[in-house]
Write an enzyme that holds these catalytic residues in place. Structure first.
Site, PDB file in Angstrom:
ATOM      1  N   GLU A 127      41.996  28.336  29.580  1.00 31.23           N
ATOM      2  CA  GLU A 127      41.115  29.504  29.586  1.00 31.23           C
ATOM      3  C   GLU A 127      41.937  30.716  29.141  1.00 31.23           C
ATOM      4  OE1 GLU A 127      38.889  30.579  33.165  1.00 31.23           O
ATOM      5  OE2 GLU A 127      37.698  31.900  31.875  1.00 31.23           O
ATOM      6  N   ASP A 139      28.985  30.475  31.219  1.00 29.50           N
ATOM      7  CA  ASP A 139      29.451  30.775  32.575  1.00 29.50           C
ATOM      8  C   ASP A 139      28.466  31.741  33.232  1.00 29.50           C
ATOM      9  OD1 ASP A 139      30.778  31.448  34.886  1.00 29.50           O
ATOM     10  OD2 ASP A 139      32.610  32.139  33.895  1.00 29.50           O
ATOM     11  N   GLU A 153      29.144  26.527  33.567  1.00 25.86           N
ATOM     12  CA  GLU A 153      30.072  26.911  34.639  1.00 25.86           C
ATOM     13  C   GLU A 153      29.376  27.748  35.700  1.00 25.86           C
ATOM     14  OE1 GLU A 153      33.921  28.128  33.273  1.00 25.86           O
ATOM     15  OE2 GLU A 153      34.091  29.703  34.770  1.00 25.86           O
ATOM     16  N   GLU A 185      36.494  28.027  40.738  1.00 25.23           N
ATOM     17  CA  GLU A 185      37.461  29.122  40.655  1.00 25.23           C
ATOM     18  C   GLU A 185      37.570  29.875  41.976  1.00 25.23           C
ATOM     19  OE1 GLU A 185      35.590  32.901  38.548  1.00 25.23           O
ATOM     20  OE2 GLU A 185      35.043  31.081  37.501  1.00 25.23           O
ATOM     21  N   LYS A 202      29.386  34.541  28.727  1.00 26.24           N
ATOM     22  CA  LYS A 202      28.739  34.869  29.983  1.00 26.24           C
ATOM     23  C   LYS A 202      27.226  34.794  29.819  1.00 26.24           C
ATOM     24  CE  LYS A 202      32.446  35.512  32.213  1.00 26.24           C
ATOM     25  NZ  LYS A 202      32.797  34.881  33.496  1.00 26.24           N
TER      26      LYS A 202
HETATM   27 CA    CA Z   1      34.210  31.714  35.565  1.00 26.34          CA
END
Ligand code: CA
Length: 379
Positions: free
Chosen positions: A332, A197, A223, A249, A168
């Site tokens: 994932e 991400d 991402e 997503e 992240k």
């Molecule tokens: Ca994500």
């Protein structure tokens, strides 16, 4: 065969060490809407809906359940179209489609169980018998040790055998983000793949600026650099950066993905099986992506049911593109603490020597442990 009942279970568990992403949401519980569909032949199928569980349950219970009962589960795409047409005047995307997803996954599970075949054998066959997972983690937990904790967690994933990690980012300080990514890259070495991400926290200029700062760290993809509504922004970011840009997503159905794919707003689309429309719709999204040279690498976040569905889907997804030494689409494999992912199946989906074997049992390839289901059931 006829469908006799549709029951939504809301499962919830507490997170001991709450964690945060760039959106600033503190994850202190994990919840899931699990869909159980029964038939007159005694076969039961399981599905899962992404997003707020009580909302998904309400849509299934009040809008869809009465339309599904009495239908033949093998009419799975007929049922999909019927439910979508029922709801589209006020639910073209979002939770209505998550609710359809849970039903669709359960119906494919029933079809597989009825034929004694895993779902991937019904949706194209086994391109692979194992999938390469990437570990999703490296959230923000201790705000005073953001870089240290990221490095430590990344090294744990490496020691566990993961060959790829997604971390992240989005700390509100581009230099800190870039330095933290650099520290993780340095710690894990050049051979472990690394993705980042941002949970759509950046503006277009900042996403491009940070992307350039991170380019030296050899990233697999960037991402959700920016907000999902800004498709022209995605085109700008994708064109400006050398690295792959991923997202999707929070997108739903073939129509939701159509313009993203046709305009190549992203290099990689990430539909979620439990959100974008289940197996029936994600296969169409993957075909659409393939036609436009966009990769499809599904998003996954949920219980053992969503994870198993994603593994079945990946088993039947061709290499993109095919090659002598292909780079197959990865799973994932989210690694934050979640008993619903780890214990709901009698035999959990698990990492073995760096890969996740595709279950060969019927349907989703897992069996639900009802004692675990009841332990976490809150509604
Ligand atoms: Ca994500």
């Amino acid at each position: 065969m006829k469908i006799t009942d549709v029951v939504c279970h809301i499962l919830q568990s507490k997170v001991e060490k709450p964690f945060v992403s760039a959106r600033g949401w503190v994850y202190s519980t994990r919840a899931s809407c699990v869909v159980e569909i029964s038939t007159d032949e005694g076969i039961t199928g399981w599905g899962e809906c992404y997003g707020p569980a009580a909302v998904a349950k309400s849509i299934v219970d009040t809008q869809f359940k009465p339309r599904v009962i009495g239908k033949d589960p093998f009419d799975v795409e007929v049922i999909w179209e019927d439910l979508y047409n029922r709801i589209k005047d006020y639910g073209l995307s979002g939770m209505t489609i998550s609710a359809i997803s849970g039903i669709d996954i359960a119906l494919w599970d029933i079809c597989g169980r009825a034929l004694n075949k895993p779902v991937h054998k019904l949706i194209g066959g086994a391109y692979r018998t194992e999938v390469i997972p990437y570990a999703t983690g490296l959230y923000f937990i201790d705000m005073n040790r953001l870089t240290e904790e990221a490095v430590e967690e990344a090294l744990e994933f490496k020691a566990d055998g993961f060959r790829a990690i997604k971390m992240k980012i989005g700390l509100g300080d581009l230099k800190l983000d870039a330095a933290r990514v650099g520290a993780v890259r340095k710690a894990i070495g050049p051979d472990i793949k690394l993705a980042v991400d941002a949970n759509h926290c950046f503006s277009v200029p900042n996403a491009i600026k940070l992307g350039r700062m991170m380019e030296e760290h050899d990233l697999l993809w960037f991402e959700e650099p920016i907000s999902p509504e800004d498709r022209d922004g995605y085109i700008e970011v994708s064109r400006a950066l050398d690295m792959a840009v991923a997202g999707g997503e929070n997108e739903f159905t073939r129509w939701g993905f159509r313009d993203i794919v046709a305009r190549k707003a992203m290099d990689i689309v990430q539909p979620d099986l439990c959100a974008a429309g289940g197996f029936s719709e994600c296969r169409k999204i993957a075909a659409l992506a393939s036609a436009f040279g966009v990769e499809c690498v599904p998003h996954a976040w949920g219980s053992a049911i969503g994870l198993a569905a994603t593994v079945q889907f990946l088993a039947a997804l061709p290499d993109q593109p095919p090659a002598f030494r292909p780079m197959p689409p990865m799973l994932e494999f989210e690694q934050t603490p979640n008993p619903l992912r780890d214990h709901l199946a009698t035999v959990p989906i698990a990492l073995r020597n760096g890969v996740v074997p595709v279950p060969g049992g019927p349907g989703l390839g897992i069996e639900i442990d009802r004692s675990v289901l009841l332990k976490y059931k809150v509604a």
